[in-house]
Write a protein that holds these residues in place. Sequence first.
Motif, mmCIF file in Angstrom:
data_model
loop_
_atom_site.group_PDB
_atom_site.id
_atom_site.type_symbol
_atom_site.label_atom_id
_atom_site.label_comp_id
_atom_site.label_asym_id
_atom_site.label_seq_id
_atom_site.Cartn_x
_atom_site.Cartn_y
_atom_site.Cartn_z
ATOM 1 N N GLN A 341 -4.484 0.174 14.840
ATOM 2 C CA GLN A 341 -5.299 -0.116 13.667
ATOM 3 C C GLN A 341 -6.564 0.725 13.715
ATOM 4 O O GLN A 341 -7.413 0.532 14.580
ATOM 5 N N ASP A 342 -6.678 1.670 12.808
ATOM 6 C CA ASP A 342 -7.833 2.557 12.730
ATOM 7 C C ASP A 342 -8.881 1.913 11.828
ATOM 8 O O ASP A 342 -8.824 2.033 10.603
ATOM 9 N N ASN A 352 -5.594 3.512 4.829
ATOM 10 C CA ASN A 352 -5.620 2.060 4.967
ATOM 11 C C ASN A 352 -4.348 1.426 4.407
ATOM 12 O O ASN A 352 -3.756 0.533 5.019
ATOM 13 N N GLN A 355 -1.492 2.080 6.780
ATOM 14 C CA GLN A 355 -1.524 1.170 7.926
ATOM 15 C C GLN A 355 -1.008 -0.207 7.554
ATOM 16 O O GLN A 355 -0.140 -0.768 8.233
ATOM 17 N N CYS A 384 0.873 -2.096 11.440
ATOM 18 C CA CYS A 384 1.223 -0.761 11.927
ATOM 19 C C CYS A 384 1.689 -0.889 13.372
ATOM 20 O O CYS A 384 0.989 -0.509 14.305
#
Length: 855
Positions: A341-342, A352, A355, A384
């Motif tokens: 998760q970025d 976003n 993900q 993700c």
Amino acid sequence: MFVNQYRESLLNSVGLELDIKSAENNRLTLSDGRVVKDFLAQYGALPFGHNPDFAITEVSKFIENKEPIFFQPNIHKKVRLLAEMLAEQIDKEKYTHCTFTNSGAETVEAAIKFARLVTGRKSILSLNRSFHGKTYSALSATGSNRFKADFIYDDKLYEHVDSENLDEIKTKLESREFAAFIVEPVQGEGGMKVIPSDTLSSILQLCKANGTLSVFDEVQTGIGRLGAFCAATLYSLKPDVILFSKALGAGISPIGAMLYSDELYVSEFDKKHSSTFANNVLAATMGIAVIQHLAKDSGKALTHVQEVSNYVDECLEQLAAKYPTLFYWQGAGLMRGLEIQDSKAVSNIFINFSQRSGGLAYIICSFLLKHYGIFTMPLMSRPCSVRFEPPLNVAKEDIKAFFTAFDEVCKLVQNGRYDILFSHLIDLSVADLPPPSVSYPISRNSNVAQIKTPVPQLIEGKKFAFLIHTTSVNELAHSYCLSIKENYTPEQQKQLGNWITEVSAIDFNPDIAVEFGVESSTAYANGMLLFSPISPEDMMALSVKERTVLMKEYFDIAEKNGAEIVGLGAYTSVITNGGNSLVNNRQGRIVTNGNSLTAMAVVEGIRSMLAENASQQTLAVVGARGSVGRLSVTGLAHNFGRIILVSRPNKARILLSELTKALLSTVLKTHDIIQPDSVMDKMRKWLFKQNPGVTDACLLHQQVLEVIGTFGLEAIENYEQSLSQADFIVSATSEGKPFLNTRYLKDSAIIFDAARPFDFIRDGNHHVYEGGLVYQPEKVTYSDCNLIDVPAGVNLACLSETIAVALEQVSVHQSIGKSIDYNDALAIRDIARKHGFIPVQYAPKNQGERYEYVA
């Protein structure tokens, strides 16, 4: 010929469709000679990989001896032996009965049927996020909605609880309504979430105390995957019923098994339940071989699982320490979910959404396959997540190779290098990009709207959701993260956009793209953009049923995330007849389609450009039958002395009749100012002259239609003839692609294109103004790049209408359908103005140059 069209198309599009020539252990040899390492193991159904020697030997002997495969209705001695061997692995004194099936889902179905017959109860309890199969009862028991749809599961007799909430579990079980409580000790599809042993023990006790059968679904956890025969033996627990499948067949034959005790036996179950292909001797032979292989050499195979599982723990802990805000994992043994998760990307619509929707997980899997020869698949129940579920005999060296590759993926995400992660999708060589060590922010825009926290002096508005989708490849590229924008050429960006729209035609499920808050002088509200990557063409090509499903998915996400007001963007309005099909949505959301403020922004934008002699100028409107076009005609009829309705062939009379009716419904009750010699002024004067006492102008529709040309309103069926006469042009069709060019136009003509995608081809000969823009109450962007290429503090009117009515806390639907009352549109404009959403005004930059926003 398709076998599963959706799956085939999706895997092929993301580069995960394998043409396998041969398979052995965890090695897949492809037809092109490449060798791929398998870390999926058929979702755990290949305990010792592909074609294990011990199983192949048993199959060869079986065939050589010409043993019977199907032996119904008799029970072959091998089938009976397998039942005994299964019981011996756990407790042969307790588990005295076995029912064989052909799959995990069928085993769950048998258990539900059995529990109902034993208890005389109908209801079934299971955990949230669980997965028990895709047949009717198994899907009903599944605690995830991912595989559910109307009519294919039972939402009445099945309930779901959180494993952490023992108080709720206790309350439900004490109702004594439930026949069974079915639990996966490790939730495979639920992200590999481990249910703690003390929780499982408490569940067993509560079930026993309340006459509910405890059922362990060990379809994935069973047969060695946790380093023990099953979770029940690992934790020394003895549920009433234990279910096995997957690995029991050695990767050779489908099989399932349900174990239960003598005290639960009811003959009625045996009388009512059977299966043609269950109890088959080949499947039993494979089951026996697997159990013997696990026990061989003092349980060496299980010891190996324990040892490599400890090494997996080390690898995971190292990754978690190296990427503490990026990498998460769950699971046990050789059953893990790896999640990326970025958090830096939460304001970027493109990343976003990728993900949250699971799309990025597919891309990561295809990246691992392309660059490292590693095959695995996403865990689609988590945003993700990637599966790590290799065969039980996986080598430590292979585990090291997997986590070395996954470390590289984490590094790319940490460095914002989505240009590299996506490169293989368009056959772009990584060597043509900056080195992976070069880091990029997701965006250089720091002026992004954030979620609002309560402010004492401000009223909290309603939470909103605005529905968006891909309107064009160019606008999609506008939302790319920085590394893609800077390192891909315009042609490569277009290639990626084309790839995305092709995939979206296969899988167009919406999800949250970005969340943000808005504050006016009197109120604040939080909301979200819900995005689907589907294009206008593909959306319009959906069947009525598919459109309904898509909109339900949008609304389900809105409801799940607390949105009270849903705004329709782009073609979500078109496919729902301006929101008409949604006003009775079962989620109870308030709906607005945004067309009122869009039209009023067009009207006021053009008015800001008009000189004193507007009554001497000509307006042409393309798309006048739609609500934005119709309102634009009505509003600008207050100003222009001549309006041309651009008509399709053979539709001029119908179009003219409809717009005459719209003007008549407004002319005597408008709250707007009517300018002298305008179309509306001439119509009003005629009405007063011919019928001075008229109060309902619509009653005169036919009479007015005969003389409407004298008021300056006409319909022309030729685009060239229409547009060549116009001083101002409004276009607002649902064509779905640019189809109008500017070569017919006057040099001085001004175009307002309110369509999404645009109706006008940008050919450079004329500046085309974005129709339907408004200033925001705050000079920010509602993602790191806004929905469209406009400055911070400016955005689309349709989105702004949604936010404004949320700030105003409206409680009824707004702007629904094509025939929106003009005064209602003015009321929406006034609500928007109250909260700081003001239609963009224009003034000439310099004499003879194009207009620009008035600051």
